[in-house]
Design an enzyme around this catalytic site. Structure first.
Site, PDB file in Angstrom:
ATOM      1  N   ASP A 197       0.555  -1.089  -0.261  1.00 53.09           N
ATOM      2  CA  ASP A 197       0.204  -0.266   0.269  1.00 53.09           C
ATOM      3  C   ASP A 197       1.025   1.355   0.308  1.00 53.09           C
ATOM      4  OD1 ASP A 197       0.812  -0.368   2.703  1.00 53.09           O
ATOM      5  OD2 ASP A 197      -0.294   0.953   3.502  1.00 53.09           O
ATOM      6  N   GLU A 246       0.282  -1.244   5.724  1.00 53.89           N
ATOM      7  CA  GLU A 246       1.547  -0.442   6.290  1.00 53.89           C
ATOM      8  C   GLU A 246       1.333   0.445   7.095  1.00 53.89           C
ATOM      9  OE1 GLU A 246       5.561   0.987   7.229  1.00 53.89           O
ATOM     10  OE2 GLU A 246       3.547   1.699   6.442  1.00 53.89           O
TER      11      GLU A 246
END
Length: 396
Positions: free
Chosen positions: A75, A167
Protein backbone atom coordinates in the site's frame (compact mmCIF):
# COMPACT_ATOMS: atom_id res chain seq x y z
CA UNK A 1 12.86 -7.65 -16.41
CA UNK A 2 15.00 -4.55 -15.94
CA UNK A 3 14.93 -3.47 -12.28
CA UNK A 4 13.77 0.06 -13.15
CA UNK A 5 11.10 -1.12 -15.57
CA UNK A 6 9.85 -3.38 -12.78
CA UNK A 7 9.68 -0.49 -10.32
CA UNK A 8 7.87 1.78 -12.78
CA UNK A 9 5.36 -0.98 -13.51
CA UNK A 10 4.54 -1.28 -9.81
CA UNK A 11 4.16 2.43 -9.05
CA UNK A 12 1.61 2.82 -11.84
CA UNK A 13 -0.75 0.48 -9.97
CA UNK A 14 -3.01 2.27 -7.47
CA UNK A 15 -2.68 0.64 -4.04
CA UNK A 16 -3.51 3.48 -1.65
CA UNK A 17 -4.83 2.23 1.68
CA UNK A 18 -7.59 3.88 3.75
CA UNK A 19 -8.12 4.38 7.46
CA UNK A 20 -11.88 4.72 7.04
CA UNK A 21 -13.12 1.35 5.80
CA UNK A 22 -12.41 -0.94 8.75
CA UNK A 23 -11.72 -3.86 6.39
CA UNK A 24 -8.59 -5.89 5.57
CA UNK A 25 -7.30 -4.99 3.13
CA UNK A 26 -8.62 -1.51 3.67
CA UNK A 27 -8.88 -1.07 -0.12
CA UNK A 28 -9.49 -3.77 -2.72
CA UNK A 29 -7.06 -2.13 -5.16
CA UNK A 30 -4.15 -3.48 -3.10
CA UNK A 31 -5.10 -6.94 -4.33
CA UNK A 32 -4.51 -5.80 -7.91
CA UNK A 33 -0.78 -5.56 -7.21
CA UNK A 34 -0.89 -8.69 -5.06
CA UNK A 35 -2.22 -10.76 -7.98
CA UNK A 36 0.50 -9.47 -10.27
CA UNK A 37 3.19 -10.28 -7.71
CA UNK A 38 1.87 -13.82 -7.21
CA UNK A 39 2.07 -14.43 -10.95
CA UNK A 40 5.60 -13.01 -11.17
CA UNK A 41 6.73 -15.07 -8.18
CA UNK A 42 5.41 -18.23 -9.80
CA UNK A 43 7.30 -17.36 -12.98
CA UNK A 44 10.47 -16.92 -10.90
CA UNK A 45 10.13 -20.45 -9.54
CA UNK A 46 8.51 -19.78 -6.16
CA UNK A 47 5.90 -22.43 -6.78
CA UNK A 48 3.92 -21.95 -3.55
CA UNK A 49 3.30 -18.23 -4.13
CA UNK A 50 -0.23 -17.23 -3.17
CA UNK A 51 -2.40 -14.43 -1.83
CA UNK A 52 -4.38 -15.06 1.34
CA UNK A 53 -7.90 -13.76 1.96
CA UNK A 54 -6.53 -10.57 3.50
CA UNK A 55 -4.44 -9.68 0.44
CA UNK A 56 -1.06 -10.67 1.90
CA UNK A 57 1.31 -12.49 -0.46
CA UNK A 58 3.56 -15.35 0.70
CA UNK A 59 6.16 -17.36 -1.21
CA UNK A 60 9.28 -19.45 -0.59
CA UNK A 61 12.44 -20.29 -2.50
CA UNK A 62 14.27 -23.34 -1.24
CA UNK A 63 17.98 -22.94 -0.51
CA UNK A 64 20.53 -24.01 2.08
CA UNK A 65 21.10 -23.03 5.70
CA UNK A 66 19.22 -20.21 7.43
CA UNK A 67 15.62 -19.33 6.63
CA UNK A 68 15.62 -15.61 5.83
CA UNK A 69 12.47 -13.53 5.43
CA UNK A 70 12.08 -10.49 3.18
CA UNK A 71 9.15 -8.12 3.63
CA UNK A 72 7.80 -5.02 1.90
CA UNK A 73 4.34 -3.47 1.87
CA UNK A 74 2.10 -2.95 -1.13
CA UNK A 75 0.00 0.00 0.00
CA UNK A 76 0.91 3.66 -0.38
CA UNK A 77 0.40 6.59 1.96
CA UNK A 78 -2.81 8.53 2.40
CA UNK A 79 -1.54 12.11 2.23
CA UNK A 80 -1.33 12.42 -1.56
CA UNK A 81 -3.04 10.34 -4.25
CA UNK A 82 -1.28 7.56 -6.14
CA UNK A 83 -3.87 7.40 -8.93
CA UNK A 84 -2.34 7.96 -12.40
CA UNK A 85 1.26 8.11 -11.21
CA UNK A 86 3.43 9.45 -14.03
CA UNK A 87 7.06 8.70 -13.13
CA UNK A 88 9.92 10.14 -15.14
CA UNK A 89 13.65 9.49 -15.21
CA UNK A 90 15.98 12.48 -14.93
CA UNK A 91 19.73 12.92 -14.63
CA UNK A 92 20.31 15.14 -11.61
CA UNK A 93 22.88 17.83 -12.41
CA UNK A 94 22.65 19.74 -9.14
CA UNK A 95 19.94 22.17 -10.23
CA UNK A 96 16.29 22.18 -9.17
CA UNK A 97 14.29 19.40 -10.83
CA UNK A 98 11.19 20.71 -12.61
CA UNK A 99 8.29 18.34 -12.03
CA UNK A 100 5.65 20.52 -13.70
CA UNK A 101 5.01 24.19 -14.46
CA UNK A 102 3.74 24.66 -10.91
CA UNK A 103 6.02 22.29 -9.03
CA UNK A 104 9.75 21.68 -8.67
CA UNK A 105 12.05 19.58 -6.51
CA UNK A 106 14.08 22.35 -4.91
CA UNK A 107 17.58 22.03 -3.49
CA UNK A 108 16.81 24.88 -1.10
CA UNK A 109 13.81 23.01 0.29
CA UNK A 110 15.46 19.58 0.13
CA UNK A 111 19.21 20.10 0.69
CA UNK A 112 19.81 16.34 0.90
CA UNK A 113 19.47 16.33 -2.90
CA UNK A 114 23.11 17.41 -3.10
CA UNK A 115 24.26 13.88 -2.34
CA UNK A 116 22.55 12.65 -5.51
CA UNK A 117 24.42 14.87 -8.01
CA UNK A 118 25.23 12.95 -11.23
CA UNK A 119 22.81 10.20 -10.24
CA UNK A 120 19.65 9.23 -12.12
CA UNK A 121 16.43 9.98 -10.25
CA UNK A 122 12.89 8.80 -10.79
CA UNK A 123 10.47 11.58 -9.84
CA UNK A 124 6.77 12.36 -10.13
CA UNK A 125 5.04 14.93 -12.33
CA UNK A 126 4.08 16.84 -9.17
CA UNK A 127 0.45 15.69 -9.07
CA UNK A 128 0.85 12.41 -7.13
CA UNK A 129 3.23 10.68 -4.79
CA UNK A 130 5.66 8.27 -6.43
CA UNK A 131 4.92 5.18 -4.35
CA UNK A 132 8.55 4.21 -3.81
CA UNK A 133 7.38 3.70 -0.23
CA UNK A 134 7.30 0.80 -0.51
CA UNK A 135 7.22 -0.35 -4.11
CA UNK A 136 10.96 0.24 -4.21
CA UNK A 137 11.23 -2.44 -1.52
CA UNK A 138 9.06 -4.77 -3.57
CA UNK A 139 11.15 -4.08 -6.67
CA UNK A 140 14.39 -4.85 -4.81
CA UNK A 141 13.05 -8.16 -3.50
CA UNK A 142 11.72 -9.23 -6.90
CA UNK A 143 14.99 -8.27 -8.60
CA UNK A 144 16.94 -10.31 -6.05
CA UNK A 145 14.76 -13.35 -6.74
CA UNK A 146 15.25 -12.87 -10.46
CA UNK A 147 19.02 -12.81 -9.93
CA UNK A 148 18.97 -16.19 -8.21
CA UNK A 149 16.71 -17.64 -10.92
CA UNK A 150 19.11 -16.45 -13.63
CA UNK A 151 22.18 -17.62 -11.68
CA UNK A 152 21.34 -21.13 -10.46
CA UNK A 153 25.02 -21.77 -9.72
CA UNK A 154 24.94 -19.16 -6.91
CA UNK A 155 23.98 -20.88 -3.66
CA UNK A 156 21.64 -19.00 -1.36
CA UNK A 157 19.85 -19.36 1.96
CA UNK A 158 16.24 -20.45 2.21
CA UNK A 159 14.20 -17.37 1.26
CA UNK A 160 10.74 -16.49 2.53
CA UNK A 161 8.90 -13.56 0.97
CA UNK A 162 5.91 -11.66 2.36
CA UNK A 163 4.26 -8.63 0.78
CA UNK A 164 1.75 -7.07 3.17
CA UNK A 165 -1.22 -4.72 2.97
CA UNK A 166 -2.17 -1.66 5.04
CA UNK A 167 1.24 -0.84 6.53
CA UNK A 168 0.54 2.87 6.08
CA UNK A 169 -2.41 2.71 8.49
CA UNK A 170 -0.45 0.73 11.07
CA UNK A 171 -2.12 -2.59 10.27
CA UNK A 172 0.49 -4.26 8.07
CA UNK A 173 0.91 -7.25 10.37
CA UNK A 174 -2.67 -7.36 11.66
CA UNK A 175 -3.36 -10.71 9.97
CA UNK A 176 0.23 -11.76 9.33
CA UNK A 177 0.88 -15.51 9.56
CA UNK A 178 4.33 -16.23 11.05
CA UNK A 179 3.96 -19.89 10.14
CA UNK A 180 3.54 -18.99 6.48
CA UNK A 181 6.59 -16.75 6.65
CA UNK A 182 8.62 -19.66 8.10
CA UNK A 183 11.82 -17.68 8.76
CA UNK A 184 14.54 -17.63 11.41
CA UNK A 185 14.91 -13.86 11.02
CA UNK A 186 13.84 -11.29 8.45
CA UNK A 187 14.34 -7.84 6.97
CA UNK A 188 11.84 -5.22 5.97
CA UNK A 189 13.09 -3.24 2.99
CA UNK A 190 11.24 -0.02 3.60
CA UNK A 191 13.61 2.85 4.32
CA UNK A 192 15.59 5.61 2.64
CA UNK A 193 19.37 5.65 3.09
CA UNK A 194 20.89 2.39 1.89
CA UNK A 195 23.75 2.47 4.40
CA UNK A 196 21.32 2.32 7.33
CA UNK A 197 20.21 -0.72 9.29
CA UNK A 198 17.43 0.53 11.51
CA UNK A 199 16.07 -1.34 14.48
CA UNK A 200 14.76 1.41 16.74
CA UNK A 201 11.44 3.03 15.93
CA UNK A 202 8.55 4.84 17.55
CA UNK A 203 6.00 3.25 19.81
CA UNK A 204 2.70 4.22 18.23
CA UNK A 205 -0.86 4.68 19.43
CA UNK A 206 -3.98 6.05 17.78
CA UNK A 207 -6.68 8.02 19.61
CA UNK A 208 -10.28 8.43 18.43
CA UNK A 209 -12.43 10.99 20.24
CA UNK A 210 -16.15 11.51 19.60
CA UNK A 211 -18.04 14.51 20.93
CA UNK A 212 -21.78 15.04 21.08
CA UNK A 213 -22.78 18.56 21.97
CA UNK A 214 -26.19 20.03 22.73
CA UNK A 215 -27.99 21.41 19.69
CA UNK A 216 -30.33 24.37 20.31
CA UNK A 217 -31.25 27.32 18.15
CA UNK A 218 -28.36 29.79 18.60
CA UNK A 219 -30.82 32.54 19.47
CA UNK A 220 -31.92 30.53 22.48
CA UNK A 221 -28.55 29.00 23.32
CA UNK A 222 -27.67 31.00 26.43
CA UNK A 223 -26.15 28.57 29.01
CA UNK A 224 -27.54 25.62 27.03
CA UNK A 225 -26.02 25.23 23.55
CA UNK A 226 -22.82 23.18 23.57
CA UNK A 227 -20.84 23.42 20.34
CA UNK A 228 -19.04 20.11 19.71
CA UNK A 229 -16.39 21.79 17.58
CA UNK A 230 -15.50 24.17 20.41
CA UNK A 231 -15.34 21.27 22.84
CA UNK A 232 -12.84 19.58 20.54
CA UNK A 233 -10.85 22.81 20.34
CA UNK A 234 -10.74 22.95 24.13
CA UNK A 235 -9.35 19.40 24.26
CA UNK A 236 -6.62 20.20 21.76
CA UNK A 237 -5.71 23.41 23.57
CA UNK A 238 -5.02 21.46 26.77
CA UNK A 239 -2.45 19.20 25.11
CA UNK A 240 1.24 20.23 25.29
CA UNK A 241 1.46 22.90 22.61
CA UNK A 242 5.21 22.50 21.97
CA UNK A 243 5.09 18.73 21.37
CA UNK A 244 3.67 18.50 17.85
CA UNK A 245 5.62 17.30 14.77
CA UNK A 246 6.48 20.94 14.06
CA UNK A 247 8.48 21.01 17.32
CA UNK A 248 9.82 17.46 17.27
CA UNK A 249 13.06 15.93 15.98
CA UNK A 250 15.72 13.34 16.86
CA UNK A 251 14.67 11.48 20.03
CA UNK A 252 11.57 13.58 20.65
CA UNK A 253 8.07 12.19 20.26
CA UNK A 254 4.87 14.05 19.49
CA UNK A 255 1.08 14.12 19.31
CA UNK A 256 -0.45 14.87 15.93
CA UNK A 257 -4.02 15.59 14.86
CA UNK A 258 -4.74 13.63 11.69
CA UNK A 259 -8.43 14.49 11.41
CA UNK A 260 -10.89 16.92 13.00
CA UNK A 261 -14.35 16.99 11.50
CA UNK A 262 -17.96 17.51 12.42
CA UNK A 263 -20.69 20.04 13.10
CA UNK A 264 -21.74 22.08 16.10
CA UNK A 265 -23.74 19.04 17.27
CA UNK A 266 -21.24 16.21 16.72
CA UNK A 267 -17.51 16.15 16.06
CA UNK A 268 -14.69 13.63 15.93
CA UNK A 269 -10.94 13.93 16.36
CA UNK A 270 -8.22 11.48 15.38
CA UNK A 271 -4.82 11.86 17.05
CA UNK A 272 -1.69 9.77 16.73
CA UNK A 273 0.86 9.50 19.55
CA UNK A 274 4.52 8.69 18.90
CA UNK A 275 7.51 8.18 21.19
CA UNK A 276 10.61 5.99 21.36
CA UNK A 277 10.27 5.51 25.11
CA UNK A 278 7.48 3.36 26.54
CA UNK A 279 7.06 5.53 29.61
CA UNK A 280 6.88 8.69 27.54
CA UNK A 281 4.13 7.39 25.29
CA UNK A 282 2.11 6.37 28.34
CA UNK A 283 2.54 9.92 29.61
CA UNK A 284 1.11 11.12 26.29
CA UNK A 285 -1.92 8.93 26.94
CA UNK A 286 -2.29 10.65 30.31
CA UNK A 287 -2.13 14.02 28.52
CA UNK A 288 -5.06 12.96 26.34
CA UNK A 289 -7.07 11.73 29.31
CA UNK A 290 -6.36 14.93 31.28
CA UNK A 291 -7.50 17.09 28.36
CA UNK A 292 -10.72 15.11 27.94
CA UNK A 293 -11.50 15.22 31.68
CA UNK A 294 -10.87 18.97 31.63
CA UNK A 295 -13.37 19.42 28.79
CA UNK A 296 -15.92 17.22 30.53
CA UNK A 297 -15.74 19.40 33.63
CA UNK A 298 -16.38 22.54 31.61
CA UNK A 299 -19.03 21.13 29.26
CA UNK A 300 -20.93 18.91 31.66
CA UNK A 301 -23.84 18.23 29.30
CA UNK A 302 -21.63 17.20 26.40
CA UNK A 303 -20.91 13.53 25.75
CA UNK A 304 -17.24 12.81 25.15
CA UNK A 305 -16.03 9.29 24.43
CA UNK A 306 -12.65 8.03 23.33
CA UNK A 307 -10.63 4.92 22.64
CA UNK A 308 -6.89 4.41 22.34
CA UNK A 309 -5.31 1.50 20.49
CA UNK A 310 -1.75 0.36 19.95
CA UNK A 311 -0.43 0.52 16.38
CA UNK A 312 3.14 -0.73 16.66
CA UNK A 313 6.04 -0.94 19.12
CA UNK A 314 9.72 -0.05 19.30
CA UNK A 315 11.56 -3.13 18.00
CA UNK A 316 14.90 -2.31 19.68
CA UNK A 317 14.52 -4.59 22.70
CA UNK A 318 13.59 -7.52 20.46
CA UNK A 319 16.34 -7.07 17.84
CA UNK A 320 19.04 -6.66 20.48
CA UNK A 321 18.31 -10.23 21.60
CA UNK A 322 19.39 -11.51 18.16
CA UNK A 323 22.10 -9.24 16.75
CA UNK A 324 23.16 -11.82 14.16
CA UNK A 325 20.54 -10.44 11.79
CA UNK A 326 22.12 -6.98 12.09
CA UNK A 327 25.68 -8.26 11.74
CA UNK A 328 24.86 -10.10 8.50
CA UNK A 329 23.47 -6.91 7.00
CA UNK A 330 26.49 -4.92 8.19
CA UNK A 331 28.83 -7.37 6.45
CA UNK A 332 26.85 -7.12 3.21
CA UNK A 333 26.93 -3.31 3.28
CA UNK A 334 30.71 -3.29 3.81
CA UNK A 335 31.17 -5.74 0.96
CA UNK A 336 29.39 -3.24 -1.29
CA UNK A 337 31.51 -0.29 -0.20
CA UNK A 338 29.08 1.16 2.33
CA UNK A 339 29.72 2.04 5.97
CA UNK A 340 26.85 0.69 8.09
CA UNK A 341 24.89 3.18 10.18
CA UNK A 342 22.09 2.76 12.69
CA UNK A 343 19.47 5.50 12.82
CA UNK A 344 16.18 5.81 14.63
CA UNK A 345 13.06 5.49 12.51
CA UNK A 346 10.73 8.39 13.24
CA UNK A 347 7.86 6.19 12.18
CA UNK A 348 7.30 2.47 12.03
CA UNK A 349 7.56 -0.57 9.79
CA UNK A 350 5.93 -3.97 9.66
CA UNK A 351 9.22 -5.19 11.12
CA UNK A 352 8.37 -3.54 14.44
CA UNK A 353 5.27 -5.69 14.83
CA UNK A 354 6.95 -8.81 13.44
CA UNK A 355 9.79 -8.40 15.95
CA UNK A 356 7.31 -8.20 18.81
CA UNK A 357 5.60 -11.32 17.44
CA UNK A 358 8.92 -13.18 17.67
CA UNK A 359 10.45 -12.74 14.21
CA UNK A 360 13.46 -10.41 14.52
CA UNK A 361 13.08 -7.97 11.61
CA UNK A 362 15.26 -4.85 11.31
CA UNK A 363 14.76 -2.43 8.44
CA UNK A 364 16.92 -1.72 5.38
CA UNK A 365 16.84 1.22 2.96
CA UNK A 366 15.71 1.43 -0.66
CA UNK A 367 17.34 4.61 -1.99
CA UNK A 368 14.01 6.47 -2.03
CA UNK A 369 13.31 9.76 -0.26
CA UNK A 370 10.63 12.35 0.60
CA UNK A 371 8.04 9.65 1.19
CA UNK A 372 4.31 10.41 1.47
CA UNK A 373 4.34 13.40 -0.86
CA UNK A 374 4.57 14.70 -4.41
CA UNK A 375 8.31 15.37 -3.99
CA UNK A 376 9.13 11.70 -3.47
CA UNK A 377 12.00 10.38 -5.58
CA UNK A 378 14.14 7.29 -6.13
CA UNK A 379 17.91 7.31 -6.63
CA UNK A 380 18.43 4.67 -9.32
CA UNK A 381 22.06 3.96 -8.45
CA UNK A 382 21.26 3.48 -4.76
CA UNK A 383 18.27 1.30 -5.59
CA UNK A 384 20.40 -0.99 -7.73
CA UNK A 385 23.15 -1.03 -5.09
CA UNK A 386 20.59 -2.22 -2.56
CA UNK A 387 19.72 -5.14 -4.81
CA UNK A 388 23.37 -6.17 -4.61
CA UNK A 389 23.40 -5.79 -0.82
CA UNK A 390 20.38 -8.05 -0.35
CA UNK A 391 21.85 -10.63 -2.72
CA UNK A 392 24.97 -10.73 -0.54
CA UNK A 393 22.89 -11.10 2.63
CA UNK A 394 21.21 -14.13 1.11
CA UNK A 395 24.23 -15.86 -0.43
CA UNK A 396 25.09 -19.09 1.33
Amino acid sequence: MNSIDRFIKYVKINTQSSDKTGTTPSTECQKDLARILVQELLELGLNDAHMDKYGNVYAHLEGEGDKVGLNAHMDTALEVTDVDVNPKLVKFDGNDVVLSKECKLSIKEFPQLKKHIDHSLIVTDGTTLLGADDKAGIGIIMSVLEFFKNNPNVKHKNISVAFTVDEEIGEGALHFDLNKMNADYAYTIDGSNIDCIDYENFNAKKVNITIKGVSIHPGEGKNALINAILVGKEILNKLPQNETPFDSSDDQGYWHVTDFSGTSETASIEIILRDFDKKNIENRVKDIEFAIDFAKNIYKTAQINYNIKDQYFNMKEYVEKNKKVVELAEDALRKNGLTPKHTKIRGGTDGATLSKMGLTTPNLGTGSYNHHGRFEYLDVEEYNKMIDVVIDILKE
